[in-house]
Design an enzyme around this catalytic site. Structure first.
Site, PDB file in Angstrom:
ATOM      1  N   ASP A  75      -9.469   0.148   6.919  1.00 45.20           N
ATOM      2  CA  ASP A  75      -9.529  -0.905   7.927  1.00 45.20           C
ATOM      3  C   ASP A  75      -8.133  -1.451   8.182  1.00 45.20           C
ATOM      4  O   ASP A  75      -7.972  -2.570   8.654  1.00 45.20           O
ATOM      5  CB  ASP A  75     -10.532  -2.007   7.566  1.00 45.20           C
ATOM      6  CG  ASP A  75     -10.269  -2.639   6.202  1.00 45.20           C
ATOM      7  OD1 ASP A  75      -9.183  -2.413   5.635  1.00 45.20           O
ATOM      8  OD2 ASP A  75     -11.147  -3.364   5.713  1.00 45.20           O
TER       9      ASP A  75
ATOM     10  N   LYS B  51       0.805  -1.222   0.000  1.00 46.46           N
ATOM     11  CA  LYS B  51       0.000   0.000   0.000  1.00 46.46           C
ATOM     12  C   LYS B  51       0.837   1.269   0.000  1.00 46.46           C
ATOM     13  O   LYS B  51       0.381   2.324  -0.438  1.00 46.46           O
ATOM     14  CB  LYS B  51      -0.931   0.002   1.212  1.00 46.46           C
ATOM     15  CG  LYS B  51      -2.143  -0.894   1.079  1.00 46.46           C
ATOM     16  CD  LYS B  51      -3.113  -0.331   0.073  1.00 46.46           C
ATOM     17  CE  LYS B  51      -4.398  -1.122   0.029  1.00 46.46           C
ATOM     18  NZ  LYS B  51      -5.364  -0.525  -0.906  1.00 46.46           N
TER      19      LYS B  51
END
Length: 349
Positions: A84, A57
């Site tokens: 999340d 990410k």
């Protein structure tokens, strides 16, 4: 494995901008993540440590924050997102690096260790009672901040597109590490944004049909497989899974135009299969969380020849609620409306 009936071997994609790789190479602490031989032509792209974070990410968040900030010179000093887990931590990390504050909205169910990791990046964490989609709606409603969300909806697509472009560095590294195109790449897929980056890369090569690309999803949240089977995006019900970053019910509208003609096939895996795969990877010295272990879990279901690359997208530190490590020794290796009513779509988180 489900074969994609819409696959068009003549279809060619637009590649990601070449400046993405140059940007990442210039970041402090950048180095290519390892491509680790596992067995008989199978290699693992190990994303357990990427730019100081335990998941891929970091690539999308860094590029998107970099691209977005020049547009708000003198504007909001706070970068906002919902998460999340991995995406929010990555946004917080790069907001701090670029001298901005971060406000991260988290829904119910996010593990306390994941929340702590976000706070450790210097971010303010805002708990939103409800699910992920509710947290996204809350983040998008903040007027005082710059929204850097790995979610697209009509009117909010440019920044999510930059996040996808950021992932292209992963595939450019594989090109260099292999010196050739792999024969097969297995990609964990939530709503399909990392998958979108893979397809943009391999379908823009000189031989766009050379590399087979196959998606891997939880059996409890297989929206890509369901959409491929239907021939159009569909929404599927989801249930709890250790593969939290892949727990998505609707395929991305940004990804679907590449998935339909470019994806070769889809696999689904269970939590039990992923737990076993994670332990096999650990025995081989590769740290992989549940999402990262999913491609190895899918491998037995896919006919393989030549060179195979598995994308291990996260380390165990990225998913504190992952499978327990006390398991016995593993065997040897061998579309309903969402929060914004119309078209909200998650990337792999």
């Amino acid at each position: 494995m489900i074969t994609n009936p819409g696959r068009d071997p003549r279809w060619v994609s637009r590649p990601a901008p070449p400046e993405v790789l140059a940007f990442h190479r210039a970041l402090p602490g950048y180095s290519p993540t390892p491509l680790v031989p596992l067995m008989n032509g199978v290699l693992v792209k190990d994303e357990s440590s990427r730019l100081g974070l335990p998941a891929f990410k970091a690539l999308g968040a860094s590029w998107a924050v970099h691209r977005a900030l020049p547009d708000v010179t003198g504007g909001p000093a706070t970068i906002v997102t919902a998460t999340d887990g991995n995406h929010g931590r990555a946004v917080a990390h790069f907001a701090r690096r670029f001298g901005r504050r971060a406000e991260i909205f988290v829904p119910d169910g996010v593990h306390p260790d994941a929340v702590r990791a976000i706070r450790d990046e210097g971010a303010t964490v805002v708990h939103v009672p409800g699910d992920y989609d509710t947290a996204v709606k809350a983040a998008a409603s903040v007027r005082r901040g710059l929204l850097v969300q790995d979610t697209a909806w009509p009117g909010y697509e440019e920044i999510p597109g930059w996040i996808v472009d950021g992932y292209s560095t992963l595939f450019a590294e594989i090109d260099t590490q292999l010196s050739r195109q792999p024969d097969l790449v297995l990609v964990p897929a939530g709503v399909g944004s990392l998958l979108q980056a893979a397809l943009a890369h391999y379908r823009s090569r000189p031989d766009p049909a050379r590399t087979r690309v196959v998606s891997v999803e939880p059996s409890t949240a297989a929206c890509v497989a369901a959409s491929v089977a239907a021939g159009h995006p569909v929404t599927v019900p989801t249930a709890r899974t250790t593969m939290a970053g892949l727990n998505c019910g609707t395929v991305s509208t940004l990804a679907w135009p590449l998935i339909r003609p470019g994806l070769d096939g889809c696999c689904v895996v269970t939590d039990a299969e992923v737990s076993e795969a994670a332990h096999r990877l650990a025995a081989a010295g590769i740290d992989a969380g549940p999402c990262g272990a999913a491609p190895l879990a899918a491998l037995p279901a896919i006919p393989t020849t030549g060179t195979v690359v598995l994308l291990a997208t996260e380390g165990t530190a990225a998913n504190p609620a992952g499978p327990a490590t006390s398991r016995a020794t593993a065997p040897p290796l061998r579309a309903s409306p969402s929060a914004r009513s119309h078209g909200q779509h998650r990337t792999h988180d």
